[in-house]
Design a protein around this motif. Structure first.
Motif, short mmCIF file in Angstrom:
data_model
loop_
_atom_site.label_atom_id
_atom_site.label_comp_id
_atom_site.label_asym_id
_atom_site.label_seq_id
_atom_site.Cartn_x
_atom_site.Cartn_y
_atom_site.Cartn_z
N SER A 1 3.24 13.51 2.02
CA SER A 1 1.96 12.88 2.21
C SER A 1 2.06 11.40 2.52
CB SER A 1 1.34 12.97 0.98
OG SER A 1 -0.15 12.34 1.10
N ARG B 1 0.51 10.87 6.04
CA ARG B 1 -0.66 10.20 5.94
C ARG B 1 -0.63 8.54 5.78
NH1 ARG B 1 -4.85 13.10 3.60
NH2 ARG B 1 -3.39 14.76 2.90
N HIS B 2 0.18 7.82 5.02
CA HIS B 2 0.05 6.55 5.30
C HIS B 2 1.01 5.58 6.05
CE1 HIS B 2 -2.35 6.44 1.59
NE2 HIS B 2 -1.64 7.60 1.36
N PRO C 1 0.56 6.84 10.62
CA PRO C 1 -0.65 6.41 11.30
C PRO C 1 -0.27 4.76 11.87
CG PRO C 1 -1.41 7.62 9.72
CD PRO C 1 0.00 7.46 9.40
N TYR D 1 0.70 -1.05 -0.04
CA TYR D 1 0.09 0.12 -0.02
C TYR D 1 0.85 1.30 -0.01
CZ TYR D 1 0.24 0.19 5.16
OH TYR D 1 0.80 -0.03 6.34
N GLU E 1 3.37 1.80 -1.87
CA GLU E 1 3.78 1.65 -3.21
C GLU E 1 2.54 2.15 -3.79
OE1 GLU E 1 4.88 -1.66 -5.86
OE2 GLU E 1 7.08 -1.03 -5.27
N ALA E 2 1.47 1.57 -3.48
CA ALA E 2 0.07 2.17 -4.13
C ALA E 2 0.12 3.54 -4.01
CB ALA E 2 -1.12 1.24 -3.39
N ALA E 3 0.47 3.87 -2.81
CA ALA E 3 0.19 5.25 -2.54
C ALA E 3 0.95 6.34 -3.40
CB ALA E 3 0.65 5.71 -0.88
N GLU E 4 2.46 5.84 -3.65
CA GLU E 4 3.01 6.49 -4.39
C GLU E 4 2.28 6.53 -5.94
OE1 GLU E 4 7.18 5.15 -4.52
OE2 GLU E 4 7.68 6.81 -6.07
N CYS E 5 1.92 5.50 -6.35
CA CYS E 5 1.12 5.30 -7.77
C CYS E 5 0.09 6.12 -7.78
CB CYS E 5 0.70 4.01 -7.83
SG CYS E 5 2.10 2.97 -8.60
N ALA E 6 -0.64 6.23 -6.39
CA ALA E 6 -1.83 7.23 -6.31
C ALA E 6 -1.44 8.70 -6.48
CB ALA E 6 -2.66 6.96 -5.17
N GLY E 7 -0.17 9.01 -6.47
CA GLY E 7 0.31 10.40 -6.55
C GLY E 7 0.47 11.04 -5.32
N ASN E 8 0.69 10.51 -4.13
CA ASN E 8 0.91 11.07 -2.79
C ASN E 8 2.17 11.83 -2.90
OD1 ASN E 8 -1.36 10.28 -0.68
ND2 ASN E 8 -1.15 8.64 -2.08
N SER E 9 2.48 12.98 -2.42
CA SER E 9 3.81 13.45 -2.38
C SER E 9 4.61 12.58 -1.37
CB SER E 9 3.69 14.80 -2.00
OG SER E 9 3.34 15.13 -0.71
N ARG E 10 5.96 12.82 -1.16
CA ARG E 10 6.61 12.31 -0.10
C ARG E 10 6.12 12.33 1.48
NH1 ARG E 10 12.92 12.58 -1.77
NH2 ARG E 10 12.03 14.62 -2.81
#
Lengths: 284, 541
Positions: free
Chosen positions: A190, A194-195, A198, A177, A179-188
């Motif tokens: 974020s 965010r990921h 937490p 997830y 890697e998925a967050a990076e693919c979804a366009g999250n900045s570093r």
């Protein structure tokens, strides 16, 4: 075409673990201590540094419930007011340690590579010194105000949190997830906050109450050696220290009662910590 | 060729007490297996397959309550005393566990582990045991057996570990060999070899039970098959009969859900032509550097491909062939060491972090492990909304989009508040697909989207993907090791082997007239129910 149960899956039930009783007991103890600290002026008729000129080293009795010390100050009152300082320093220093250590661990664990290696070796150097000796040195160098004590105790505990956070982040990083967050366009940033944060925070927060107990002991230890709070201020470690001389003469109350207060408070923190460890499944 | 019964199970019921009440893991199961027979047990996860295997070797969880009987070689397993049970577990029934590598001790060489068992169970002395171990390794087809006896499990491949596991199980000459999901994590060609090896162990004194969720794979080797659904043996019969004339609805569903290599893509209109390619990879090399920059491992060699809007390109190959590296390179997660990756004519390698981030609204990815791809702390709505932060939308518009896409993937707005642990694998993958589509990307990379799912769930997710690709409004890159699935979904197929493209072409051409020997070998290894049932019919059942 046949429709299968893919879309009618019941929600998983939360698995209950032990530790709730310990947490409740610890919380009760700390609530009582906290109440004593907050309501200190109303729970005793003496001030913490107020001197009763006709009662020096008086044993527990109706006038002074837990007796007085060599300066004629009321022990019961001093114990209550000391709780403010001890609880305050414990919570503040651990919060500082979590904040500083957690940030270092989060950033270096995510960055990896030479940044991580260098930081970790530096922390190794800090951690190579015995904790108490280090606290002594820092307190001696910075002088003994409350702020410097919080700073000293907080910074000394920070490397442990940094290490814990880094380990957590490193293992979380391999989850898809992220890697998925990076693919979804999250900045570093974020991804970090965010990921990763937490999910990585739980073990740190579980350790924190245990650490509060240690922080109180460390403060008491520093005070015992005369590097803690300034002399007339009420603080459990300092009270034990000054009372230690009186024990020889049979005046046990000057050090035993503050010692009991210290013991009960640390016990409260440890019960909560142990309960949290059990509940999050990190210990059975 | 079958002999006397070696296994006789009658009315076996297993209840397991858990925190949420009692679960009936097996419900009045009766079956028998004869010497010389290969019996297949199929069903989906949670169906009770492993519980049945564990009942036979009497290794049930402590809180299990058992009624009925299990007899191996005429002896009741649940009536045995400790010593008899110890003998039974080696010489009566031997179980090959599902994950061979983690079932072997990492601290001892595989040779020692076999010798240990031979000395404990067969009472051999040291030299005899090593000789017997060598013979066993030869029997299970391990190359260079003398050298391999001294290897540790981590030095061996998955297929080799599985062979060691089989050798261990055979060490005491069991009357019944049980293999629990022996093909987990293995490629098509390896799966075929391992299953053939297991089937070959059935003989005049020995029966074999193979447990699998993959009906197509084990159909080729089994004489009879039993189907387990939530603890009940719903159907049992000779393989050919079960495949061609299934009677129970669950069996019918399982048979229907098996991807058939002979199923071709339904005509959905030609891909939209015109314009430049949506995605172009030009002569890409990817080298993974080791810690100090020395001795890199090269995962891709000179790979080129292009994809137009409306087209679905399949990328197939065995594990370790570079499929995942390729999809991650296309997504900009890995930079190619040499060559270019172009999206809409923009070279990803030349972009800074921030520009690349903003290009992500043009390309999205669906991952192999559906559960792990979702952040456990976030709700379905938050997960699906994640890519939407690339384009600023109003709250209401964002909610509308999330609901629309959740409905589109077959979930609906009710799922908004669920957390990943409240989803099944299939539902989680639908959420993953919704996340990829919510921003309306031009390119979607599907990296083995169904390989972690049960077969009937897989069929449903594939239906969803077919429906999506049939719209011809995006470019899809479908990465898979399963040729049957690729054939039913893709317009063009590219075959990768050891980091190189060995063949590429239109799907029908590639499947009907493969040019490269590797492609031919890959195609030959694919199990197909139709050919299997013909073969069984030819053998006279």
């Amino acid at each position: 075409m046949a429709v299968v149960d893919d879309l009618t899956h019941p929600p998983a039930k939360r698995v209950r673990r032990g530790g709730d009783g310990l947490i409740a007991a610890g919380s009760l103890i700390l609530l009582i201590v906290l109440f004593g600290a907050v309501a200190a002026p109303w729970l005793s008729q003496w001030g913490p540094t107020e001197i009763d000129p006709i009662a020096f080293l008086e044993p527990p009795g109706p006038g002074h419930w837990l007796g007085t010390d060599g300066n004629g100050m009321d022990i019961w009152s001093r114990i209550l007011f000391a709780a403010r300082i001890d609880l305050g320093v414990a919570v503040a220093s651990v919060a500082l340690a979590v904040l500083v250590g957690g940030t270092i661990g989060l950033a270096t664990g995510y960055a990896g590579g030479w940044v991580e290696e260098t930081t970790m070796r530096l922390l190794d150097i800090v951690q190579a010194f015995p904790v108490f000796i280090l606290a002594l040195t820092v307190a001696a160098l910075l002088g003994n105000s409350l702020h410097t004590l919080i700073l000293a105790i907080g910074l000394i505990n920070a490397p442990a949190y940094a290490r814990l956070m880094r380990a957590e982040v490193r293992s979380l990083k391999s989850h898809i997830y992220i890697e998925a967050a990076e693919c979804a366009g999250n900045s570093r940033l974020s991804i970090l906050f965010r990921h990763l944060l937490p999910n990585a925070l739980t073990p740190l927060l579980v350790i924190a109450p245990l650490n509060c107990g240690w922080a109180i002991l460390m403060l008491a230890g520093l005070s015992f050696l005369g590097l803690g709070v300034a002399v007339p201020t009420a603080e459990w470690g300092a009270m034990i220290s000054t009372g230690a001389a009186d024990v020889v003469g049979g005046r046990w109350w000057t050090s035993v009662f503050p010692g009991l207060a210290l013991f009960i408070t640390v016990l409260g923190f440890n019960l909560i910590g142990e309960g949290l460890l059990q509940r999050t499944g990190q210990r059975r | 060729m079958t002999g006397a019964d070696v296994l006789e199970i009658s009315d076996l019921t297993v209840d397991i007490d858990g925190p949420n009440g009692t679960v009936r893991a097996l419900d009045q199961v009766s079956l028998s297996v004869a010497a010389g027979e290969v019996f297949g047990l199929v069903g989906e996860s949670g169906g009770g397959k492993s519980m049945l295997a564990r009942s036979i070797v009497r290794q049930l969880p402590g809180r299990a309550r058992v009624s009925g009987s299990v007899q191996v070689d005429g002896r009741d397993v649940f009536a045995m005393d400790a010593e008899a049970l110890r003998q039974h577990r080696g010489a009566g029934a031997a179980l090959c566990f599902q994950t061979p590598r983690s079932s072997l001790s990492p601290a001892r060489t595989v040779g020692h582990q076999i010798v240990d068992r031979l000395r404990a169970h067969a009472g051999m002395d040291e030299t005899e045991a090593w000789k017997a171990a060598l013979a066993l390794f030869q029997q299970v087809g391990i190359r260079e057996p003398e050298r391999r006896l001294g290897a540790f499990p981590h030095e061996m491949s998955g297929g080799q570990c599985q062979r060691v596991m089989i050798a261990l199980a055979l060490a005491c000459g069991p009357r019944l060999l049980l293999a629990d999901e022996p093909s987990t994590g293995l490629d098509v060609t390896l799966t075929r070899d391992i299953l053939a090896l297991i089937a070959a162990q059935a003989g005049k004194d020995r029966g074999v039970i193979v447990i699998s969720h993959d009906l197509a794979a084990i159909a080729a080797i089994c004489d009879r098959i039993g189907v387990l659904e939530t603890g009940r043996l719903v159907e049992i019969g000779p393989t050919a009969q079960l495949l061609t004339r299934p009677t129970h609805p669950y069996t019918k569903r399982l048979v229907a859900a098996v991807p058939d290599i002979n199923r071709v893509r339904a005509a959905t209109g030609a891909p939209a032509g015109g314009g430049g390619p949506l995605l172009a990879v030009e002569n890409a090399d990817v080298v993974y550097r080791s810690r100090f920059g020395r001795q890199g491992h090269q995962a891709l060699f000179d790979v080129s491909l292009s994809l137009r809007k409306g087209e679905t390109l399949g990328i197939v190959g065995e594990s370790g062939c570079g499929k995942s590296t390729l999809s991650r390179t296309i997504m900009g997660l890995i930079r190619p060491t040499r060559g270019r990756v172009m999206i809409d004519g923009i070279d990803l390698a030349g972009l800074g972090r921030s520009r690349l981030r903003h290009l992500r609204n043009r390309m999205q990815m669906v991952f192999q492990d559906p559960i792990d791809a979702l952040n456990p702390r976030r709700s379905v709505a938050q997960i699906v909304a994640d890519p939407l932060r690339l384009i600023r939308l109003g709250r209401a518009e964002q909610d509308r989009r999330i609901d629309a896409i959740l409905t589109d993937v077959g979930l609906g707005p009710d799922y908004r508040k669920r957390r990943p642990h409240e989803l099944s694998g299939g539902q989680a993958q639908r959420v993953g697909i919704a996340r990829a589509l919510v921003i309306d990307p031009a390119l979607v990379v599907l990296d083995e989207p169904t390989s972690a799912l049960d077969v009937t769930i897989q069929a449903q997710i594939l239906e969803l993907i077919r429906r999506l690709t049939a719209r011809r409004d995006r470019g899809y890159l479908f990465v898979s090791h399963d040729l049957a699935i690729v054939r039913s979904i893709c317009d063009r197929v590219m075959v990768l082997s050891e980091g190189r493209v060995v063949e590429e072409g239109p799907t029908d051409r590639l499947f009907e007239a493969p040019q490269d020997p590797y492609t031919r070998r890959l195609l030959a290894a694919v199990p197909s129910l139709s050919t299997v049932s013909e073969r069984h019919a030819g053998n006279g059942g």
